[in-house]
Enzyme design. Structure first.
Site, mmCIF file in Angstrom:
data_model
loop_
_atom_site.group_PDB
_atom_site.id
_atom_site.type_symbol
_atom_site.label_atom_id
_atom_site.label_comp_id
_atom_site.label_asym_id
_atom_site.label_seq_id
_atom_site.Cartn_x
_atom_site.Cartn_y
_atom_site.Cartn_z
ATOM 1 N N ARG A 72 -2.990 3.988 -7.720
ATOM 2 C CA ARG A 72 -2.172 3.660 -8.798
ATOM 3 C C ARG A 72 -2.933 3.250 -10.195
ATOM 4 O O ARG A 72 -4.192 2.650 -10.074
ATOM 5 C CB ARG A 72 -1.369 2.483 -8.641
ATOM 6 C CG ARG A 72 -0.426 2.812 -7.590
ATOM 7 C CD ARG A 72 0.437 1.477 -6.925
ATOM 8 N NE ARG A 72 1.307 1.860 -6.110
ATOM 9 C CZ ARG A 72 1.165 2.611 -5.147
ATOM 10 N NH1 ARG A 72 0.232 2.715 -4.314
ATOM 11 N NH2 ARG A 72 2.147 2.893 -4.296
ATOM 12 N N HIS A 107 -4.070 13.452 1.424
ATOM 13 C CA HIS A 107 -2.921 12.473 2.123
ATOM 14 C C HIS A 107 -2.167 12.930 3.294
ATOM 15 O O HIS A 107 -0.925 12.919 3.310
ATOM 16 C CB HIS A 107 -1.927 12.495 0.626
ATOM 17 C CG HIS A 107 -1.028 11.137 0.382
ATOM 18 N ND1 HIS A 107 0.104 10.774 1.522
ATOM 19 C CD2 HIS A 107 -1.189 10.312 -0.230
ATOM 20 C CE1 HIS A 107 0.506 9.700 1.047
ATOM 21 N NE2 HIS A 107 -0.132 9.669 0.098
ATOM 22 N N GLU A 167 -6.510 7.250 3.667
ATOM 23 C CA GLU A 167 -7.039 7.750 2.348
ATOM 24 C C GLU A 167 -8.259 7.380 1.759
ATOM 25 O O GLU A 167 -8.380 6.288 1.171
ATOM 26 C CB GLU A 167 -6.010 7.770 1.327
ATOM 27 C CG GLU A 167 -4.368 8.060 1.901
ATOM 28 C CD GLU A 167 -3.257 7.873 0.730
ATOM 29 O OE1 GLU A 167 -3.773 7.619 -0.421
ATOM 30 O OE2 GLU A 167 -2.598 7.341 1.498
#
Length: 344
Positions: A82, A177, A309
């Protein structure tokens, strides 16, 4: 060389040919990849009885990926995780991004590399995929040239190497991912055991953006713990984990630090993760879903698989106390992730 790579045309996307690549070693274990999203499609490895089964969420055809909303198996870029309030400042300029996660940007929003067709070529033991991201793509500065190199070994090691250059200062953070289930989807992930080489995590707000604090992991520490021991489970819902762990080990293999160990006692499969990234983001698949059928013949469901990740700190550009992920013109981004599959 015992490892061989073959490819076949898999479909078309916006005028680009999409291929399915298969990299197989001398034991019969193999990885499948596609140049759509530079994604991992399958990882077929043995259990303790030497039965070969797939251990990642994936789709048997291209349409599954074209309609995917969960980044299944994909390369993430330009910036994994993010960016808060969809903006950042770099060298005196403010850049605005795509809001796709409330008021924040996650995995670069609609401009994410998971939606792109990469150029690809095979090598003896792998595939090299490349992508050019123009200046201003998704709001990010600089023309970025990215190369994703996948290689597969006779020891069931999947190495992912990211190399990138830019013509203007930018931020960059690439990861994969893949969603793992070492039971080959016979069970959900609750009984998987996890060790993470970390004593500290990045403190996150409820929207998963960092507060800026680095705090002890305490009860979120994983040292061969069952995942279910860390979940809040009741009949109505399961509260999963979305945490960035700061890797503290200095143990190295192939010049990469040991980050995590995932194990499924029933099948005997293990996954060791090594990286030169500073941390690993654990996502337990709380929101994993799909409309298309996966390799199991059923749609994907929450908690069927988890992600490990390896990446730079989330939202680091907006927290000057974090290690930065700024790529300058003339420099080369060079980071790697090694997934080593085995048995116990």
């Amino acid at each position: 060389m015992a490892v061989k790579t073959i490819s076949r045309l898999w479909g078309q996307y916006e005028g680009s040919s999409i291929y399915l690549f298969k990299i197989e070693n001398e034991t019969g274990a193999y990885v499948e990849l596609t140049n759509y999203g530079a994604a991992i499609v399958s990882v077929v490895v043995p259990n303790r009885e030497q039965d070969l089964e797939n251990v990642v969420v994936g789709f048997p055809d291209l349409d599954g990926y074209l309609n995917d909303t969960c980044y299944i198996g994909s390369t993430i870029g330009r910036y994994a995780n993010r960016i808060s309030r969809v903006k950042f400042q770099l060298e005196g300029e403010t850049y605005h991004l795509d809001a796709n996660d409330g008021k924040n940007s996650n995995h670069a929003g609609k401009s994410g590399f998971n939606y792109r067709a990469f150029t690809a070529e095979t090598i003896d033991n792998g595939v090299v995929m490349t992508l050019t991201s123009p200046d201003g793509d998704g709001g990010y500065p600089g023309k970025l040239e990215l190369m994703v190199i996948y290689t597969w070994s006779d020891d069931n090691e999947l190495l992912i190497n990211y190399k990138a250059t830019t013509d203007k200062a930018t931020i960059a953070n690439f990861t994969n991912h893949a969603y793992f289930n070492l039971s080959a989807f016979k069970n959900k992930i609750y009984n998987h055991r996890l060790t993470v080489s970390s004593k500290y995590i990045v403190d996150l707000y409820e929207d998963y953006t960092p507060s800026g604090a680095i705090i002890p992991a305490r009860q979120k520490t994983f040292s061969n713990n069952k995942l279910s021991d860390k979940f809040k489970i009741d009949e109505s819902r399961v509260e999963g984990l979305n945490l960035f762990y700061i890797i503290d080990t200095k143990t190295e293999e192939n010049e990469l630090a040991y980050a995590a160990l995932l194990a499924d006692e029933e099948s005997g499969r293990t996954l060791k993760v090594y990286t030169d990234y500073p941390g690993v983001f654990l996502y337990t698949g709380d929101y994993l879903s799909s409309n298309a059928l996966t390799h199991t013949g059923k749609p994907a469901k929450p908690f069927e698989a988890l992600c490990l990740e390896c990446q730079h700190y989330p939202d680091s550009i907006n927290h000057l106390n974090f290690p930065q992920a700024i790529l300058q013109a003339g420099d080369v981004y060079d980071q790697s992730i090694l997934y080593k599959f085995g048995t116990i």
